[in-house]
Design a protein around this motif. Structure first.
Motif, mmCIF file in Angstrom:
data_model
loop_
_atom_site.group_PDB
_atom_site.id
_atom_site.type_symbol
_atom_site.label_atom_id
_atom_site.label_comp_id
_atom_site.label_asym_id
_atom_site.label_seq_id
_atom_site.Cartn_x
_atom_site.Cartn_y
_atom_site.Cartn_z
ATOM 1 N N ARG A 113 -5.488 -0.791 -15.222
ATOM 2 C CA ARG A 113 -4.534 0.176 -14.696
ATOM 3 C C ARG A 113 -4.225 1.220 -15.748
ATOM 4 O O ARG A 113 -4.229 0.940 -16.917
ATOM 5 C CB ARG A 113 -3.235 -0.539 -14.314
ATOM 6 C CG ARG A 113 -3.389 -1.433 -13.116
ATOM 7 C CD ARG A 113 -2.133 -2.259 -12.928
ATOM 8 N NE ARG A 113 -2.322 -3.173 -11.834
ATOM 9 C CZ ARG A 113 -3.014 -4.291 -11.915
ATOM 10 N NH1 ARG A 113 -3.573 -4.612 -13.062
ATOM 11 N NH2 ARG A 113 -3.169 -5.079 -10.884
ATOM 12 N N GLU A 116 6.556 -0.773 1.154
ATOM 13 C CA GLU A 116 5.405 0.090 1.451
ATOM 14 C C GLU A 116 5.384 1.284 0.489
ATOM 15 O O GLU A 116 6.359 2.038 0.379
ATOM 16 C CB GLU A 116 5.457 0.592 2.891
ATOM 17 C CG GLU A 116 4.247 1.431 3.274
ATOM 18 C CD GLU A 116 4.240 1.849 4.731
ATOM 19 O OE1 GLU A 116 3.351 2.625 5.114
ATOM 20 O OE2 GLU A 116 5.141 1.405 5.482
ATOM 21 N N GLU A 122 5.676 1.116 -6.180
ATOM 22 C CA GLU A 122 4.892 0.751 -7.360
ATOM 23 C C GLU A 122 5.669 -0.102 -8.355
ATOM 24 O O GLU A 122 5.090 -0.890 -9.108
ATOM 25 C CB GLU A 122 4.382 2.026 -8.043
ATOM 26 C CG GLU A 122 3.369 2.770 -7.174
ATOM 27 C CD GLU A 122 3.280 4.240 -7.530
ATOM 28 O OE1 GLU A 122 2.234 4.667 -8.024
ATOM 29 O OE2 GLU A 122 4.292 4.951 -7.311
ATOM 30 N N GLU A 165 3.864 -15.114 -2.518
ATOM 31 C CA GLU A 165 2.470 -14.669 -2.499
ATOM 32 C C GLU A 165 2.210 -13.790 -1.286
ATOM 33 O O GLU A 165 1.491 -12.792 -1.367
ATOM 34 C CB GLU A 165 1.529 -15.868 -2.495
ATOM 35 C CG GLU A 165 0.056 -15.472 -2.563
ATOM 36 C CD GLU A 165 -0.861 -16.640 -2.776
ATOM 37 O OE1 GLU A 165 -2.066 -16.404 -3.028
ATOM 38 O OE2 GLU A 165 -0.397 -17.793 -2.704
ATOM 39 N N ASN A 166 2.832 -14.136 -0.165
ATOM 40 C CA ASN A 166 2.664 -13.315 1.031
ATOM 41 C C ASN A 166 3.223 -11.911 0.831
ATOM 42 O O ASN A 166 2.605 -10.913 1.218
ATOM 43 C CB ASN A 166 3.354 -13.972 2.226
ATOM 44 C CG ASN A 166 3.221 -13.154 3.492
ATOM 45 O OD1 ASN A 166 2.124 -12.782 3.902
ATOM 46 N ND2 ASN A 166 4.358 -12.841 4.105
ATOM 47 N N THR A 169 0.889 -9.966 -1.354
ATOM 48 C CA THR A 169 -0.316 -9.566 -0.625
ATOM 49 C C THR A 169 -0.055 -8.325 0.217
ATOM 50 O O THR A 169 -0.903 -7.418 0.303
ATOM 51 C CB THR A 169 -0.791 -10.727 0.278
ATOM 52 O OG1 THR A 169 -1.107 -11.854 -0.534
ATOM 53 C CG2 THR A 169 -2.023 -10.317 1.077
ATOM 54 N N GLN A 170 1.127 -8.258 0.811
ATOM 55 C CA GLN A 170 1.465 -7.117 1.661
ATOM 56 C C GLN A 170 1.820 -5.878 0.847
ATOM 57 O O GLN A 170 1.593 -4.745 1.303
ATOM 58 C CB GLN A 170 2.646 -7.485 2.570
ATOM 59 C CG GLN A 170 2.407 -8.683 3.472
ATOM 60 C CD GLN A 170 1.297 -8.453 4.469
ATOM 61 O OE1 GLN A 170 1.160 -7.365 5.025
ATOM 62 N NE2 GLN A 170 0.470 -9.468 4.683
ATOM 63 N N ALA A 171 2.376 -6.075 -0.342
ATOM 64 C CA ALA A 171 2.814 -4.946 -1.181
ATOM 65 C C ALA A 171 1.627 -4.432 -1.994
ATOM 66 O O ALA A 171 1.522 -4.668 -3.210
ATOM 67 C CB ALA A 171 3.962 -5.383 -2.085
ATOM 68 N N GLU A 172 0.747 -3.718 -1.346
ATOM 69 C CA GLU A 172 -0.539 -3.356 -1.944
ATOM 70 C C GLU A 172 -0.422 -2.401 -3.122
ATOM 71 O O GLU A 172 -1.309 -2.360 -3.982
ATOM 72 C CB GLU A 172 -1.447 -2.743 -0.869
ATOM 73 C CG GLU A 172 -1.788 -3.713 0.263
ATOM 74 C CD GLU A 172 -2.652 -3.071 1.322
ATOM 75 O OE1 GLU A 172 -2.830 -1.814 1.265
ATOM 76 O OE2 GLU A 172 -3.145 -3.797 2.207
ATOM 77 N N ASP A 173 0.648 -1.618 -3.188
ATOM 78 C CA ASP A 173 0.773 -0.622 -4.254
ATOM 79 C C ASP A 173 1.587 -1.122 -5.447
ATOM 80 O O ASP A 173 1.736 -0.415 -6.446
ATOM 81 C CB ASP A 173 1.430 0.649 -3.712
ATOM 82 C CG ASP A 173 0.582 1.325 -2.643
ATOM 83 O OD1 ASP A 173 -0.611 1.536 -2.901
ATOM 84 O OD2 ASP A 173 1.121 1.614 -1.562
ATOM 85 N N GLU A 232 2.891 -2.512 -8.779
ATOM 86 C CA GLU A 232 2.289 -2.589 -10.108
ATOM 87 C C GLU A 232 3.164 -3.307 -11.132
ATOM 88 O O GLU A 232 2.665 -3.889 -12.085
ATOM 89 C CB GLU A 232 1.996 -1.166 -10.630
ATOM 90 C CG GLU A 232 1.039 -0.364 -9.774
ATOM 91 C CD GLU A 232 -0.412 -0.782 -9.952
ATOM 92 O OE1 GLU A 232 -0.670 -1.658 -10.805
ATOM 93 O OE2 GLU A 232 -1.275 -0.262 -9.253
ATOM 94 N N ARG A 273 -2.619 -11.176 -9.781
ATOM 95 C CA ARG A 273 -2.834 -9.799 -9.352
ATOM 96 C C ARG A 273 -2.679 -8.799 -10.498
ATOM 97 O O ARG A 273 -2.733 -7.595 -10.278
ATOM 98 C CB ARG A 273 -1.867 -9.462 -8.212
ATOM 99 C CG ARG A 273 -2.202 -10.174 -6.912
ATOM 100 C CD ARG A 273 -1.019 -10.212 -5.963
ATOM 101 N NE ARG A 273 -1.396 -10.755 -4.663
ATOM 102 C CZ ARG A 273 -1.588 -12.048 -4.415
ATOM 103 N NH1 ARG A 273 -1.415 -12.937 -5.381
ATOM 104 N NH2 ARG A 273 -1.942 -12.447 -3.205
#
Length: 390
Positions: free
Chosen positions: A2, A80, A83, A94-95, A98-102, A104, A125
């Motif tokens: 990153r 959504e 970052e 963990e779920n 997985t949903q919080a794709e952005d 960091e 991750r």
């Protein structure tokens, strides 16, 4: 790897312009403004740093303005495009990750982030989890001594009895010596509050501190004015370090046998869960007081109740329980020599200011290429590439 990029013209040092606009990108520079979700209580000064100094897009939905945690589905909706997450009590499972794709960076405004953050899933991750150990050490240490005094000298019980009418009545004029000076008009005879609510002085007693981390050390510091001897049990703190706090290191059996007050400040781990049970309470003096401001999972609460009911302990003061809130028919509430408070030890005004500064300082460090002071798994930081486009 990153990368964090600054907008054109800004340097990647701690002295970077306060109007710098940071953004995480997988590859190449980006001019987008970093989005932050804050569900923890945060100080106005910290919010100002995030919004005004760094120019972040901050959504602030503090737990203090809500009746409960955000439901997971609603929490995920809020995440959504986020970052950086500054979280207090929402579960970061963990779920959720997985949903919080952005996402960091996670910053947890607690001393033990594993209570609500899946550290392993975040590490997998490559997401560093910042946290705030010792944020409430001062608050809990102050409160602990308040409980010790309240239980030992029956301050809380006296307050209750006075407010519920046991020791109220018609004022008595009593100038027993024949002059104008009135004597103790509540009386000192049998069944008077003076006779029924006596307790021990602290001077010359031994206080055993189980857990000599930040909170245990702060408890020890406050002990000096009471003239007590201090024993400490903590397998991770050596005798020399304890001696720096005027605490004598011993094993748990010795501490239980010798202490007039036992106060618990250990974290919940596989080795400390259920640390205090029937045998441990039986090993304590019948005249001793047991104090717990740490976690309810550290003790067998039923065993404590039995020890108190059987007069194997003189009293206890508890701020945490195996189930919270306490049911209104819980046996602890029927015991006269037990002080109960509803998980308040860390509830000082200054705690939010302290954890806010700690967290924002570490976010600043991470974004400026410096190692944060408090991170749950430092291996993530080692792989966390930070550069700046000038």
């Amino acid at each position: 790897m990153r990368r964090v990029t600054l907008g054109s013209g800004h340097a990647s040092t701690a002295e970077a312009s306060p109007t710098a606009r940071w953004s995480f990108v997988a590859t190449g520079p980006s001019s987008s403004i970093m989005k932050i979700l804050v569900t923890a209580n945060l100080s106005s000064a910290a919010l100002s740093r995030l919004e005004d100094d760094y120019g972040f897009d901050v959504e602030y939905v503090p737990i203090g303005d809500r009746e409960s945690r955000l439901p997971e589905s609603e929490f995920i909706d809020h995440l959504e495009g986020v970052e950086i997450l500054i979280v207090g009590y929402e579960g970061v499972s963990e779920n959720v990750l997985t949903q919080a794709e952005d996402l960091e960076i996670i910053a947890c405004a607690r001393g033990g982030p594993d209570a609500n953050v899946d550290i392993a899933a975040a590490t997998e991750r490559g997401i560093p989890v910042l946290y705030a150990p010792g944020r409430n050490a001062v608050s809990v240490a102050d409160f602990t001594w308040g409980l010790i005094l309240a239980a030992g000298r029956q301050i809380a019980r006296a307050h209750h009895l006075l407010h519920t009418g046991t020791y109220t009545g018609d004022p008595i004029s009593d100038a027993a010596g024949g002059g104008e000076r009135e004597d103790v008009t509540w009386g000192v005879a049998k069944d008077s509050p003076f006779a029924n609510l006596k307790g021990p002085e602290l001077t010359g007693k031994t206080v055993g501190i189980v857990g000599m981390g930040a909170i245990g050390q702060a408890v020890a510091a406050r002990a000096q004015g009471f003239g007590v001897d201090l024993l400490g049990y903590d397998p991770y703190i050596d005798a020399d370090e304890m001696a720096d706090h005027d605490v004598t290191k011993g094993d748990l059996d010795e501490l239980l046998e010798k202490s007039d007050v036992v106060t618990v400040h250990a974290p919940v781990t596989d080795s400390t869960r259920g640390l205090f049970g029937t045998e441990e309470f039986a090993a304590m003096k019948d005249s001793a007081f047991f104090i717990n401001t740490a976690r309810g999972a550290l003790i067998d609460q039923d065993a404590l109740v039995k020890a108190l009911q059987n007069d194997e302990l003189q009293g206890a003061a508890l701020d945490v329980y195996d189930k919270e809130p306490l049911p209104d028919d819980h046996p602890l509430l029927d015991l006269d020599r037990v002080v109960t408070t509803p998980h308040l030890a860390g509830a000082a005004n200054e705690v939010v200011d302290r954890h806010s500064k700690m967290i924002v300082d570490d976010i600043d460090a991470l974004l400026n290429g410096r190692e944060p002071t408090h991170v749950a798994d430092k291996s993530v930081v080692d792989d966390f590439g930070l550069t700046a486009d000038n």
